[in-house]
Scaffold this active site. Sequence first.
Site, PDB file in Angstrom:
ATOM      1  N   ASP A  96      34.649  60.380  32.077  1.00  8.45           N
ATOM      2  CA  ASP A  96      35.740  59.439  32.313  1.00  8.45           C
ATOM      3  C   ASP A  96      37.065  60.155  32.051  1.00  8.45           C
ATOM      4  OD1 ASP A  96      37.250  57.091  32.436  1.00  8.45           O
ATOM      5  OD2 ASP A  96      35.672  55.925  31.439  1.00  8.45           O
ATOM      6  N   ASP A 196      40.262  57.044  35.420  1.00  3.07           N
ATOM      7  CA  ASP A 196      40.806  55.816  34.852  1.00  3.07           C
ATOM      8  C   ASP A 196      42.122  55.436  35.552  1.00  3.07           C
ATOM      9  OD1 ASP A 196      40.566  53.910  32.585  1.00  3.07           O
ATOM     10  OD2 ASP A 196      42.463  54.810  31.923  1.00  3.07           O
ATOM     11  N   GLU A 246      39.114  54.086  39.267  1.00  2.00           N
ATOM     12  CA  GLU A 246      39.359  52.710  38.852  1.00  2.00           C
ATOM     13  C   GLU A 246      40.714  52.291  39.402  1.00  2.00           C
ATOM     14  OE1 GLU A 246      39.648  49.983  34.823  1.00  2.00           O
ATOM     15  OE2 GLU A 246      40.755  51.846  35.010  1.00  2.00           O
ATOM     16  N   HIS A 320      32.985  47.890  30.268  1.00  2.00           N
ATOM     17  CA  HIS A 320      33.441  47.788  28.886  1.00  2.00           C
ATOM     18  C   HIS A 320      34.739  46.981  28.746  1.00  2.00           C
ATOM     19  CE1 HIS A 320      35.593  50.916  30.870  1.00  2.00           C
ATOM     20  NE2 HIS A 320      36.492  50.905  29.901  1.00  2.00           N
ATOM     21  N   ASP A 321      35.315  46.526  29.864  1.00  2.00           N
ATOM     22  CA  ASP A 321      36.548  45.728  29.806  1.00  2.00           C
ATOM     23  C   ASP A 321      36.314  44.257  30.151  1.00  2.00           C
ATOM     24  OD1 ASP A 321      38.103  48.021  29.312  1.00  2.00           O
ATOM     25  OD2 ASP A 321      38.487  48.365  31.438  1.00  2.00           O
TER      26      ASP A 321
HETATM   27  O1  TEU Z   1      41.378  49.862  32.207  1.00  2.00           O
HETATM   28  C1  TEU Z   1      42.420  49.536  33.035  1.00  2.00           C
HETATM   29  C2  TEU Z   1      42.783  48.119  33.108  1.00  2.00           C
HETATM   30  O2  TEU Z   1      43.838  47.788  33.620  1.00  2.00           O
HETATM   31  C3  TEU Z   1      41.867  47.120  32.558  1.00  2.00           C
HETATM   32  O3  TEU Z   1      40.741  46.739  33.069  1.00  2.00           O
HETATM   33  C4  TEU Z   1      42.376  46.596  31.311  1.00  2.00           C
HETATM   34  O4  TEU Z   1      41.410  46.635  30.323  1.00  2.00           O
HETATM   35  C5  TEU Z   1      42.799  45.182  31.580  1.00  2.00           C
HETATM   36  O5  TEU Z   1      43.829  45.192  32.528  1.00  2.00           O
HETATM   37  C6  TEU Z   1      43.341  44.556  30.374  1.00  2.00           C
HETATM   38  O6  TEU Z   1      43.508  43.199  30.654  1.00  2.00           O
HETATM   39  C7  TEU Z   1      41.175  51.189  31.886  1.00  2.00           C
HETATM   40  C8  TEU Z   1      40.008  51.307  30.932  1.00  2.00           C
HETATM   41  O7  TEU Z   1      38.848  50.860  31.575  1.00  2.00           O
HETATM   42  C9  TEU Z   1      40.339  50.537  29.698  1.00  2.00           C
HETATM   43  O8  TEU Z   1      39.262  50.498  28.790  1.00  2.00           O
HETATM   44  C10 TEU Z   1      41.540  51.200  29.064  1.00  2.00           C
HETATM   45  O9  TEU Z   1      41.959  50.469  27.944  1.00  2.00           O
HETATM   46  C11 TEU Z   1      42.707  51.304  30.043  1.00  2.00           C
HETATM   47  O10 TEU Z   1      42.311  51.792  31.309  1.00  2.00           O
HETATM   48  C12 TEU Z   1      43.735  52.272  29.519  1.00  2.00           C
HETATM   49  O11 TEU Z   1      43.247  53.572  29.566  1.00  2.00           O
END
Ligand code: TEU
Length: 558
Positions: A96, A196, A246, A320-321
């Site tokens: 990642d 990411d 992503e 994970h989000d």
């Molecule tokens: O996530 C990006 C992102 O915008 C999300 O899904 C975020 O968690 C959500 O908008 C919050 O409401 C990525 C990663 O997957 C996430 O875990 C990180 O925190 C983020 O980028 C920053 O690196």
Amino acid sequence: MLNLKDKVVYQIYPKSFYDSDSDGIGDLQGIIKKLNYIKSLNVNYIWLTPIFSSPHRDNGYDVSCYTQIHPAFGTMDDMDELIEKAEKLNIGIMLDMVFNHTSTEHEWFKNAMNGDKKYQKFYIFRDGNPDTPPNAWQSKFGGSAWEYVPKLKKWYLHLFDVTQADLNWRNPEVRNELKKIILFWKNKKIKGFRFDVINLISKPEDFSDNGVFPENKNYTDRPEVHQYLKELIRDTQIENLMTTGELSSTDIGNAVKYSSPKENELKTVFHFHHLKIDYLNGQKWKLQKPDICELKNIFTNWQTRMQTAGSCDTLFWCNHDQSRIVSRLGSEKGRNWQRSAKMLAACIHLMNGVPYIYQGEEIGMTNPGFNSIEHFVDVESLNFYKIMINNGIKAREALKILNNRSRDNSRTPMQWNNKRYAGFSKSIPWIKISAKYKKINVRRQNMNLNSVLNFYRKLVNLRKTSKLIQEGIIEFNNTVNPYVVCYKRRLENEELLCLFNFSGKKQKLNWAQEKYEKNQAFLQILSNYNKKSQRRLVLPKKIKPWELIVLNRTPALK
Ligand code: TEU
């Protein structure tokens, strides 16, 4: 050329997967110990969320060194061992890459803070006075997206946490440093990369006004992103590795382009529109009932456009989000838990694209239902809890919202068995275990042929063996019933008809739009109601609560 049509990816959140050294935190040796389990799912890749050195303010998405392993996860030797042992099982490791920002603990940022002009150009610094940030942009984790540094008399941009400083991709030196990191890992036989928030990497040059509204339009999918990606892929020669990006709040046009084989940017992309159908007016921290009609429109648009363009989609509900899908769109209760978990799984896995399974999804893990704010650890949840309370929302309501929306919902430890700490660790885990582990765990489901786990295995194997699922044209029928997702996959003479009831009630099915000839035979190949495969001559008139019906249409009987 890498063929993605029969590939499936398993996502691991290492901190919560398996703890081999009893410190309450999952680690690389833990993953090595569970490789046979992962192999039993017949997946091709493991996507590891960041395992690099990091202060873990955002659980590793705040990287302080991209070529070192965070000590809580292990050492570089452990990483080498994992790559090698996985490869022996024909599983590739995907890393990642968090390249939109670094931790403020990164060497580059520290140099910038010490006044080194070269490194200040690595980030997005702007001169100013302490009262007026360069503009009104908000961080995605709450509060201003700008932080003032008194000793430099400058602001720096952070779209996420204050400790995640945005990199300046306009600077070719930054792009070169990032290429070196990719090459470092490529040399270690890493088989793929997930990038990411890759569509946010390009920012405007001028921040002096707030630009267009909504503000994220100013830094999302700017044309340079395509150019930077092409350059990164070309210069590191990773065209034949698995790559996925992503995409935050993207649109179809851009998503199609990032993942088009003609463009040489990414192999696949993640987009999230289907996971906002329960956001009130698009706002994450406001609850509404899932809008299934909207879900169907989104699937129809995205699947059809991506397939027509020859671009490759990813198929996923969980990561994970996101909170756990069975709690979100299915049911946690009684038999409906298992039924809805299977229905949701099949709905995604039979579409066109690369399926991703997020650890625990394959056993139908649910949200933990924390009953106190003390149990939450995620920086985003804690920030928004405060914001909600400051906005006058009652503590009980704010807790309910977190229980639906917090990223911690997906981060509780993997439930391996019904022993202490769910078999995840021998000591207290870094985040509370879900109380459901006695009922929902790998051990129990391994032994039960009808389990959610064995259903996932069946789905993966179906994809591996069926050209129809890998390549068939997808076509949606959105007039069957408002709560039922219905699509067909077609390849030459063969056809799959797939029906998924997204409600806890029996639904009638309206086939007015279908023009099947008489004497068609349908063979039911998948079910979540313990039915034996059966041949039928007419289309079903009803679908049971949370039922999935997958019919293989055979050519007309003579
Ligand atoms: O996530 C990006 C992102 O915008 C999300 O899904 C975020 O968690 C959500 O908008 C919050 O409401 C990525 C990663 O997957 C996430 O875990 C990180 O925190 C983020 O980028 C920053 O690196």
